[in-house]
Motif scaffolding. Structure first.
Motif, mmCIF file in Angstrom:
data_model
loop_
_atom_site.group_PDB
_atom_site.id
_atom_site.type_symbol
_atom_site.label_atom_id
_atom_site.label_comp_id
_atom_site.label_asym_id
_atom_site.label_seq_id
_atom_site.Cartn_x
_atom_site.Cartn_y
_atom_site.Cartn_z
ATOM 1 N N LYS A 32 18.951 31.331 44.558
ATOM 2 C CA LYS A 32 19.346 31.131 45.598
ATOM 3 C C LYS A 32 18.440 30.766 46.779
ATOM 4 C CE LYS A 32 21.678 34.233 48.756
ATOM 5 N NZ LYS A 32 22.890 33.630 49.447
ATOM 6 N N VAL A 33 18.822 29.998 47.565
ATOM 7 C CA VAL A 33 18.096 29.704 48.723
ATOM 8 C C VAL A 33 18.453 30.323 50.024
ATOM 9 C CG1 VAL A 33 17.292 27.944 50.208
ATOM 10 C CG2 VAL A 33 17.556 27.227 47.908
ATOM 11 N N VAL A 34 17.347 31.143 50.566
ATOM 12 C CA VAL A 34 17.542 31.803 51.882
ATOM 13 C C VAL A 34 16.985 31.156 52.877
ATOM 14 C CG1 VAL A 34 16.906 34.036 52.977
ATOM 15 C CG2 VAL A 34 17.576 33.842 50.466
ATOM 16 N N LYS A 35 17.963 31.033 54.020
ATOM 17 C CA LYS A 35 17.367 30.296 55.114
ATOM 18 C C LYS A 35 17.249 31.079 56.206
ATOM 19 C CE LYS A 35 19.683 25.844 53.905
ATOM 20 N NZ LYS A 35 21.185 25.237 54.206
ATOM 21 N N LYS A 36 16.103 30.716 56.975
ATOM 22 C CA LYS A 36 15.919 31.324 58.211
ATOM 23 C C LYS A 36 15.019 32.809 58.002
ATOM 24 C CE LYS A 36 18.575 28.663 61.464
ATOM 25 N NZ LYS A 36 19.550 28.492 62.412
ATOM 26 N N ILE A 37 14.244 32.881 57.366
ATOM 27 C CA ILE A 37 13.680 34.239 57.065
ATOM 28 C C ILE A 37 13.156 34.676 58.461
ATOM 29 C CG2 ILE A 37 13.478 34.075 54.687
ATOM 30 C CD1 ILE A 37 10.341 33.403 55.330
ATOM 31 N N ARG A 38 12.776 35.947 58.544
ATOM 32 C CA ARG A 38 12.303 36.437 59.648
ATOM 33 C C ARG A 38 11.044 37.212 59.330
ATOM 34 N NH1 ARG A 38 14.774 40.626 62.782
ATOM 35 N NH2 ARG A 38 12.830 39.906 64.034
ATOM 36 N N LEU A 39 9.938 37.013 59.885
ATOM 37 C CA LEU A 39 8.611 37.769 59.711
ATOM 38 C C LEU A 39 8.820 39.057 60.364
ATOM 39 C CD1 LEU A 39 6.129 35.121 59.863
ATOM 40 C CD2 LEU A 39 7.414 35.806 57.832
ATOM 41 N N ILE A 40 8.406 40.070 59.776
ATOM 42 C CA ILE A 40 8.429 41.461 60.429
ATOM 43 C C ILE A 40 7.044 42.137 60.272
ATOM 44 C CG2 ILE A 40 10.723 41.994 59.624
ATOM 45 C CD1 ILE A 40 10.010 43.662 57.118
ATOM 46 N N GLY A 41 5.943 41.338 60.371
ATOM 47 C CA GLY A 41 4.867 41.804 60.565
ATOM 48 C C GLY A 41 4.109 42.686 59.059
ATOM 49 N N ASP A 42 4.625 42.193 58.204
ATOM 50 C CA ASP A 42 4.481 42.878 56.979
ATOM 51 C C ASP A 42 4.044 41.764 55.935
ATOM 52 O OD1 ASP A 42 4.860 43.916 54.317
ATOM 53 O OD2 ASP A 42 6.371 45.410 55.206
ATOM 54 N N THR A 43 2.910 42.035 55.051
ATOM 55 C CA THR A 43 2.275 41.223 54.293
ATOM 56 C C THR A 43 3.342 40.687 53.099
ATOM 57 O OG1 THR A 43 0.989 42.648 53.193
ATOM 58 C CG2 THR A 43 0.031 41.320 54.842
ATOM 59 N N GLU A 44 4.368 41.805 52.760
ATOM 60 C CA GLU A 44 4.990 41.734 51.526
ATOM 61 C C GLU A 44 6.280 41.719 51.682
ATOM 62 O OE1 GLU A 44 3.585 45.124 49.338
ATOM 63 O OE2 GLU A 44 1.756 44.305 48.883
ATOM 64 N N ASN A 45 7.162 41.852 52.708
ATOM 65 C CA ASN A 45 8.186 41.627 52.984
ATOM 66 C C ASN A 45 8.768 40.845 54.164
ATOM 67 O OD1 ASN A 45 9.388 43.961 51.112
ATOM 68 N ND2 ASN A 45 7.942 45.043 52.202
ATOM 69 N N VAL A 46 9.854 40.155 54.029
ATOM 70 C CA VAL A 46 10.392 39.254 55.108
ATOM 71 C C VAL A 46 12.042 40.007 55.164
ATOM 72 C CG1 VAL A 46 9.099 37.330 54.921
ATOM 73 C CG2 VAL A 46 11.034 37.471 53.725
ATOM 74 N N GLU A 47 12.535 39.411 56.400
ATOM 75 C CA GLU A 47 14.047 39.887 56.483
ATOM 76 C C GLU A 47 14.827 38.630 56.535
ATOM 77 O OE1 GLU A 47 13.929 43.491 59.352
ATOM 78 O OE2 GLU A 47 14.620 41.633 60.243
ATOM 79 N N PHE A 48 15.971 38.599 56.111
ATOM 80 C CA PHE A 48 16.970 37.529 56.273
ATOM 81 C C PHE A 48 18.356 38.179 56.516
ATOM 82 C CE2 PHE A 48 19.440 37.462 52.448
ATOM 83 C CZ PHE A 48 18.538 37.995 51.617
ATOM 84 N N LYS A 49 19.150 37.250 56.787
ATOM 85 C CA LYS A 49 20.601 37.570 57.137
ATOM 86 C C LYS A 49 21.462 37.195 56.022
ATOM 87 C CE LYS A 49 21.121 39.168 61.979
ATOM 88 N NZ LYS A 49 22.193 39.711 62.580
ATOM 89 N N GLU A 50 22.296 37.989 55.602
ATOM 90 C CA GLU A 50 23.310 37.606 54.546
ATOM 91 C C GLU A 50 24.788 37.998 55.208
ATOM 92 O OE1 GLU A 50 22.710 35.986 51.643
ATOM 93 O OE2 GLU A 50 24.983 36.158 50.754
#
Ligand SMILES: [Zn+2]
Ligand SMILES: [Zn+2]
Length: 116
Positions: A83-101
């Motif tokens: 699955k391709v997730v678009k427009k990830i958001r960085l949350i100042g974390d080296t190991e996690n990003v956010e996205f909207k589903e």
């Protein structure tokens, strides 16, 4: 070498004391602050680098592809590998990003994605 920096968000620097002339800067026309850093970081927080499973640096708004099936905790959502997730958001974390589903904001481990 002493230099002067603006902390209003414009990123301005001067070799000699002066005022910020950054248009729209929060500290426009205010005196710049003295700084003695030698590495150009101006004592600001280090920029967090978020990398995908291949070590590629991810940026705000990037698209990533899942390399693993993922169950989303606390929901019935199952994200399929590929699955391709678009427009990830960085949350100042080296190991996690956010996205909207849909309307849900989810956190994705970067070790399970690769930049596309
Ligand atoms: Zn400024
Ligand atoms: Zn500095």
């Amino acid at each position: 070498m002493t230099h002067y920096i603006c902390k209003g968000g414009c990123g301005g620097t001067l070799p000699d004391i002066g005022i910020c002339e950054g248009d729209g800067c929060a500290n426009q026309y205010e005196m710049m602050e003295e700084c003695e850093c030698t590495d150009g970081s101006h004592g600001m927080e280090e920029v967090v680098e978020t990398r995908d499973s291949n070590g590629v640096i991810l940026q705000e708004g990037d698209s990533v592809q899942l390399i693993k099936d993922l169950d989303v905790k606390g929901s019935s959502i199952n994200l399929k590998r590929g699955k391709v997730v678009k427009k990830i958001r960085l949350i100042g974390d080296t190991e996690n990003v956010e996205f909207k589903e849909g309307k849900t904001t989810m956190v994705l481990k970067t070790c399970y994605v690769k930049k596309v």
